[in-house]
Motif scaffolding. Structure first.
Motif, mmCIF file in Angstrom:
data_model
loop_
_atom_site.group_PDB
_atom_site.id
_atom_site.type_symbol
_atom_site.label_atom_id
_atom_site.label_comp_id
_atom_site.label_asym_id
_atom_site.label_seq_id
_atom_site.Cartn_x
_atom_site.Cartn_y
_atom_site.Cartn_z
ATOM 1 N N ALA A 311 0.898 -1.372 0.025
ATOM 2 C CA ALA A 311 -0.094 -0.094 0.091
ATOM 3 C C ALA A 311 0.948 1.415 0.041
ATOM 4 N N GLU A 312 1.898 1.111 0.677
ATOM 5 C CA GLU A 312 2.910 2.563 0.838
ATOM 6 C C GLU A 312 3.721 2.513 -0.378
ATOM 7 N N ARG A 313 4.097 1.404 -1.148
ATOM 8 C CA ARG A 313 4.628 1.704 -2.487
ATOM 9 C C ARG A 313 3.878 2.048 -3.412
ATOM 10 N N ASN A 314 2.458 1.675 -3.348
ATOM 11 C CA ASN A 314 1.557 2.208 -4.301
ATOM 12 C C ASN A 314 1.199 3.454 -4.291
ATOM 13 N N SER A 315 1.370 4.068 -2.939
ATOM 14 C CA SER A 315 1.016 5.545 -2.886
ATOM 15 C C SER A 315 2.243 6.540 -3.328
ATOM 16 N N LEU A 316 3.429 5.871 -2.980
ATOM 17 C CA LEU A 316 4.611 6.258 -3.223
ATOM 18 C C LEU A 316 4.772 6.425 -5.179
ATOM 19 N N ASN A 317 4.166 5.384 -5.507
ATOM 20 C CA ASN A 317 4.175 5.471 -7.086
ATOM 21 C C ASN A 317 3.114 6.425 -7.598
ATOM 22 N N GLU A 318 2.244 6.420 -7.128
ATOM 23 C CA GLU A 318 1.082 7.574 -7.630
ATOM 24 C C GLU A 318 1.499 8.983 -7.432
ATOM 25 N N GLN A 319 2.396 9.295 -6.271
ATOM 26 C CA GLN A 319 2.750 10.561 -6.129
ATOM 27 C C GLN A 319 3.917 10.972 -7.289
ATOM 28 N N LEU A 320 4.690 9.818 -7.340
ATOM 29 C CA LEU A 320 5.734 9.984 -8.463
ATOM 30 C C LEU A 320 5.352 10.094 -9.737
ATOM 31 N N GLU A 322 2.348 11.235 -10.841
ATOM 32 C CA GLU A 322 1.684 12.621 -10.875
ATOM 33 C C GLU A 322 2.847 13.703 -10.980
ATOM 34 N N PHE A 323 3.930 13.647 -10.220
ATOM 35 C CA PHE A 323 4.733 14.516 -10.300
ATOM 36 C C PHE A 323 5.432 14.600 -11.799
ATOM 37 N N LEU A 324 5.785 13.273 -12.290
ATOM 38 C CA LEU A 324 6.647 13.252 -13.670
ATOM 39 C C LEU A 324 5.670 13.606 -14.624
ATOM 40 N N ASP A 325 4.268 13.426 -14.690
ATOM 41 C CA ASP A 325 3.386 13.836 -15.701
ATOM 42 C C ASP A 325 3.527 15.271 -15.695
ATOM 43 N N SER A 326 3.369 15.867 -14.692
ATOM 44 C CA SER A 326 3.741 17.477 -14.811
ATOM 45 C C SER A 326 4.820 18.061 -14.878
ATOM 46 N N ASN A 327 5.833 17.367 -14.486
ATOM 47 C CA ASN A 327 7.259 17.855 -14.642
ATOM 48 C C ASN A 327 8.266 16.593 -15.305
ATOM 49 N N PRO A 328 8.164 16.730 -16.595
ATOM 50 C CA PRO A 328 8.805 15.882 -17.486
ATOM 51 C C PRO A 328 10.425 15.984 -17.271
ATOM 52 N N GLN A 329 10.858 17.092 -16.804
ATOM 53 C CA GLN A 329 12.167 17.506 -16.906
ATOM 54 C C GLN A 329 13.023 16.783 -15.730
ATOM 55 N N VAL A 341 12.184 16.745 1.503
ATOM 56 C CA VAL A 341 10.899 15.801 1.651
ATOM 57 C C VAL A 341 9.685 16.588 1.529
ATOM 58 N N GLU A 342 9.604 17.638 2.104
ATOM 59 C CA GLU A 342 8.298 18.457 1.960
ATOM 60 C C GLU A 342 7.985 19.021 0.548
ATOM 61 N N LEU A 343 8.715 19.234 -0.192
ATOM 62 C CA LEU A 343 8.510 19.722 -1.491
ATOM 63 C C LEU A 343 8.207 18.160 -2.374
ATOM 64 N N TYR A 344 8.894 17.209 -2.110
ATOM 65 C CA TYR A 344 8.783 16.060 -3.041
ATOM 66 C C TYR A 344 8.529 14.771 -2.236
ATOM 67 N N PRO A 345 7.267 14.716 -1.760
ATOM 68 C CA PRO A 345 7.056 13.625 -0.532
ATOM 69 C C PRO A 345 7.346 12.160 -0.969
ATOM 70 N N PHE A 346 7.261 11.925 -2.456
ATOM 71 C CA PHE A 346 7.687 10.417 -2.788
ATOM 72 C C PHE A 346 9.133 10.305 -2.437
ATOM 73 N N CYS A 361 15.820 11.209 -13.107
ATOM 74 C CA CYS A 361 15.568 11.559 -14.622
ATOM 75 C C CYS A 361 14.584 10.632 -15.386
ATOM 76 N N PRO A 362 13.571 11.424 -15.687
ATOM 77 C CA PRO A 362 12.406 10.672 -16.447
ATOM 78 C C PRO A 362 13.010 10.488 -17.718
ATOM 79 N N ILE A 363 12.642 9.123 -18.414
ATOM 80 C CA ILE A 363 12.988 8.656 -19.683
ATOM 81 C C ILE A 363 11.738 8.478 -20.598
ATOM 82 N N GLN A 364 11.647 9.528 -21.411
ATOM 83 C CA GLN A 364 10.490 9.366 -22.432
ATOM 84 C C GLN A 364 10.844 9.069 -23.609
ATOM 85 N N HIS A 365 9.742 8.602 -24.493
ATOM 86 C CA HIS A 365 9.958 8.605 -25.944
ATOM 87 C C HIS A 365 8.657 8.685 -26.491
ATOM 88 N N GLU A 366 8.575 10.020 -27.348
ATOM 89 C CA GLU A 366 7.412 10.164 -28.073
ATOM 90 C C GLU A 366 6.134 10.615 -27.021
#
Length: 784
Positions: A311-320, A322-329, A341-346, A361-366
């Motif tokens: 459950a905690e891993r899934n919570s971290l994954n959702e936060q992560l 969500e952050f990467l979706d809006s911050n792809p850099q 930790v306060e800025l990035y709870p994951f 570093c998020p890794i994206q393609h197309e």
């Protein structure tokens, strides 16, 4: 300066060719440079030539036991002209060596440190390269030189050798490429130049050339070498890492996936030159377009390392995510602290691991997020943007690796589906995918058989395109092949008769003639078995023995063997003609259905299963449970029934047009089973296919299996006939629906006006069946 040599036992082939250190090629080269240039450079080169020519001994090859240190000032002149003035003896890596031999007589201090075990003996074999490979490369280098210099053959072969080293200052593994430059080496011929068979050498890849052939054609002892080779080194760590990761992508599989990522991690740490960092590449796996956590990768992740439960891993994954979706850099944290930790709870668990700086570093393609790269340091040497810049050359191949992992995840799911079920179609695959994922992530001790896959209330459609009299045609082809081979054996015996005094041959001839005379228009199975045993166990070994032992019979028996199939040992061309004709029909039918299958999915998803008999049969299932996300209407069912009738007419026209092109003029019949009531189907894991569920629905399955050879009650003729479509039904309302479709297709001149309404004979366990039989209009046939 002491000459550095490899261990004497390593390269005994150094003696295969005479090799002498000589300054002659160098002096000639400098003379040519002086003649081509002007001004100060020409004077400089001329002065060097004058200095060498002042000592006549330098114009001749040096003896092998010559003390090279006597010529130190001349060696200094060579290095001054060959190497850039900016080189540093303590930092740069270079050397000058004897031709062909691993003997370096002038070298930098850095060269001595990196390429000797004890400061005296040269490490001639690169790490990870076998002694045999090093010797082969060395010999290939020599032959490349000879072929280019004396035979004018341009050889595309890499002379460079790659070494793995540990940098003495940083302790980091680096990859360097050794380049041996032969421009100051003369290749001389002893006596007459060996002739070269170019057909054997000039074609193909030189890397694949058999050096044994070259040694026989061009012996090395026919040549001698004079001069010296220049050894230079360049750092190819970046190139080696990228190539290494490309190989990882090519070789990754379900059995080595985690090991591949460990190797990729080591490659990337080598590229950045920081052995003290923690670095992990994590793929983001999706199931049905939903992100899921793969436990194998989560266990290695820095972010998820200290999570206490799923459950905690899934919570971290959702936060992560969500952050990467809006911050792809990339996120570069030069300092990890409470504010982080306060800025990035994951990232809440980073301080617990003693991490002082961190890069995500998020890794994206197309615009698709494939995964992430985590880099962490527990030392005071911070991580910054420069480190990401060093990794930039590996980004593209890292993307390929992550994409391959996503493919492997899908393959693992599909393997479970195929193991537990069968190959699936998109219309129903979603249900199997969900079941497979649940199965994979159930603890092994709790895993049981996957539950039953059931689709309720679906409407079935069945059709069959059969080959008319296929069994008769196949039997005729077998009979004609066997008769032809027995006749061939009869003629062969007649020509052998009298040449050999072997009564056994007369007995075989008698047996062959008896079988040939007893063959009728029809061939029983037991007769076919007897003839095949006679051909395989009596004729074949005798004829083969006579062919090998009796030279005068070779032409005759060669003629016999030419007439029979090399794989089966039998005359086979009648069967081949039948099989080719059958294959052409089935290929045309399959090609049509493959195209139509995809088109049908566009109106409403349906399960379409076709399977091979002598012809092609199919089942179609459509209903709300197949596609729960889309509203079902009977309009889609009626559309399929109209398509079914239209497609049967099209198939009849395709196969009719194909008939003149067939070696055996096979014909097809077309059959449809109408069934108005919905049924339940479930997946049978033992047979790996869908089957009806429940006793009420069994009648439908029985009808499918028995109507193919049903006869008309009044005339006793087969219902299915070439050029016609038969629709079998049980209830009048089923016929009424199809009459509408028939009238429509008659109006379009696809079907002829004639319609037969027929009662069918009773079948075992089934009575009251009726049929509509239609004639297909073959005018204006569409070309296939």
């Amino acid at each position: 300066m002491k000459i550095l040599t490899a261990h004497p036992r390593l390269f005994k082939e150094d003696e295969l060719i005479d090799s002498h250190i000589s300054f002659g090629p160098y002096i000639r080269y400098i003379k040519e440079k002086a003649a081509r240039t002007t001004g100060a450079r020409a004077s400089y080169f001329s002065e060097i030539v004058r200095h060498f020519e002042s000592d006549p001994a330098l114009l001749q090859p040096l003896e092998k036991d010559t003390d090279i240190s006597r010529y130190q000032e001349y060696l200094d002149l060579i290095t001054a002209t060959v190497f850039p003035v900016t080189i540093d003896d303590t930092k740069d890596i270079y050397g000058i060596g004897a031709p062909f031999r691993f003997a370096i007589f002038y070298y930098s201090e850095q060269f001595r440190q990196l390429f000797t075990d004890n400061g005296h003996e040269l490490m001639a074999i690169p790490k990870g390269v076998s002694e045999e490979k090093a010797k082969k490369d060395k010999k290939a280098w020599m032959y490349k030189l000879i072929l280019e210099r004396w035979y004018g053959l341009p050889i595309n072969y890499d002379n460079e050798l790659t070494h793995s080293i540990i940098h003495p200052e940083t302790g980091v593994q680096r990859y360097i490429k050794l380049v041996i430059d032969p421009r100051f080496i003369d290749v001389k011929v002893k006596g007459e130049l060996p002739k070269l068979d170019c057909d054997r050498i000039c074609t193909g890849d030189f890397k694949l050339q058999d050096l044994g052939d070259l040694e026989r054609l061009i012996p090395l002892d026919s040549f001698s070498l004079e001069g010296f080779a220049i050894w230079t080194i360049k750092d190819v760590t970046q190139e080696h890492v990228v190539n290494g990761m490309k190989n990882l992508v090519l070789n990754i599989g379900k059995d080595n996936e985690l090991k591949t990522y460990v190797k990729a991690r080591d490659y990337l740490k080598t590229m950045v030159g920081r052995p003290d960092i923690s670095l992990h590449m994590i793929p983001f796996i999706k199931v049905n377009n939903k992100s899921v956590l793969d436990n194998a990768y989560v266990a290695q992740s820095i972010i998820f390392a200290n999570a206490r439960n799923d459950a905690e891993r899934n919570s971290l994954n959702e936060q992560l995510l969500e952050f990467l979706d809006s911050n792809p850099q990339p996120l570069v944290l030069t300092e990890v602290n409470r504010q982080t930790v306060e800025l990035y709870p994951f990232l809440r668990y980073l301080p617990l691991q003693g991490i002082k700086s961190f890069i995500l570093c998020p890794i994206q393609h197309e615009n698709t997020l494939l995964g992430m790269l985590e880099i962490a340091s527990t030392t005071d040497e911070v991580l910054d943007w420069e480190m990401l810049a060093r990794l930039q050359p590996s980004y593209a191949v890292g993307t390929l690796l992550l994409r391959r992992s996503m493919e492997l995840a899908s393959e693992r799911i599909n393997e479970v589906i195929k193991e537990q079920y069968t190959a699936l179609q998109p219309a129903v695959e979603w249900k199997f995918t969900e079941a497979a994922w649940e199965y994979l992530h159930t603890p092994k001790e709790q895993q049981k058989d996957i539950g039953n896959i059931l689709f309720e209330g679906v409407y079935p459609l069945y059709g069959a395109v059969d080959i008319r009299n296929s069994s008769v045609e196949r039997g005729s082809a077998i009979r004609d092949d066997l008769r032809e081979q027995l006749q061939l054996i009869q003629n062969t015996f007649r020509q052998i008769n009298g040449d050999l005094n072997l009564p056994l041959l007369e007995e075989l001839q008698f047996k062959n003639n008896r079988m040939l005379n007893s063959m009728q228009d029809s061939l029983f199975a037991e007769d076919e078995v007897k003839i095949n045993e006679f051909l395989d166990h009596e004729i074949a070994p005798i004829f083969r023995h006579l062919y090998d032992s009796e030279s005068e019979l070779k032409p005759l028996l060669h003629h016999y063997f030419e007439k029979i199939d090399k794989n089966t040992g039998h005359v086979y061309h009648h069967r081949r003609e039948y099989e080719e004709s059958l294959q052409k029909i089935n290929s045309a039918v399959n090609k049509y259905y493959e195209k139509e299958k995809d088109e049908l999915q566009k109106s409403y998803p349906c399960y379409f299963e076709k399977y091979r008999t002598d012809g092609v049969e199919y089942n179609i299932y459509i209903g709300q449970s197949i596609a729960p996300d889309r509203k079902f209407d009977n309009m889609y069912l009626r559309n399929l029934r109209l398509w079914q009738l239209t497609s049967m007419a099209t198939i009849a026209r395709i196969t009719h047009e194909l008939e003149p092109k067939l070696k055996i003029p096979l014909q097809t019949t077309q059959l449809i089973l109408a069934h108005n009531n919905p049924i339940d189907i479930s997946f049978r894991k033992d047979e790996r296919r869908f089957d009806v569920e429940g006793a009420y629905n069994i009648r439908y399955e029985i009808m499918k299996k028995r109507i193919d050879k049903v006869r008309v009650q009044a005339t006793k003729e087969r219902l299915t006939q070439p050029g016609k479509i038969a629709i079998v039904y049980s209830y009048g309302r089923e016929a009424e629906e199809y009459r509408k479709y028939i009238e429509f297709l008659q109006n379009k001149n696809i079907l002829l006006p004639e319609v037969e309404m027929l009662d069918l004979e009773e079948l075992q366990g089934i009575s009251g069946l009726k049929a509509i039989r239609l004639s297909v209009n073959f005018e204006g046939i569409v070309k296939t």
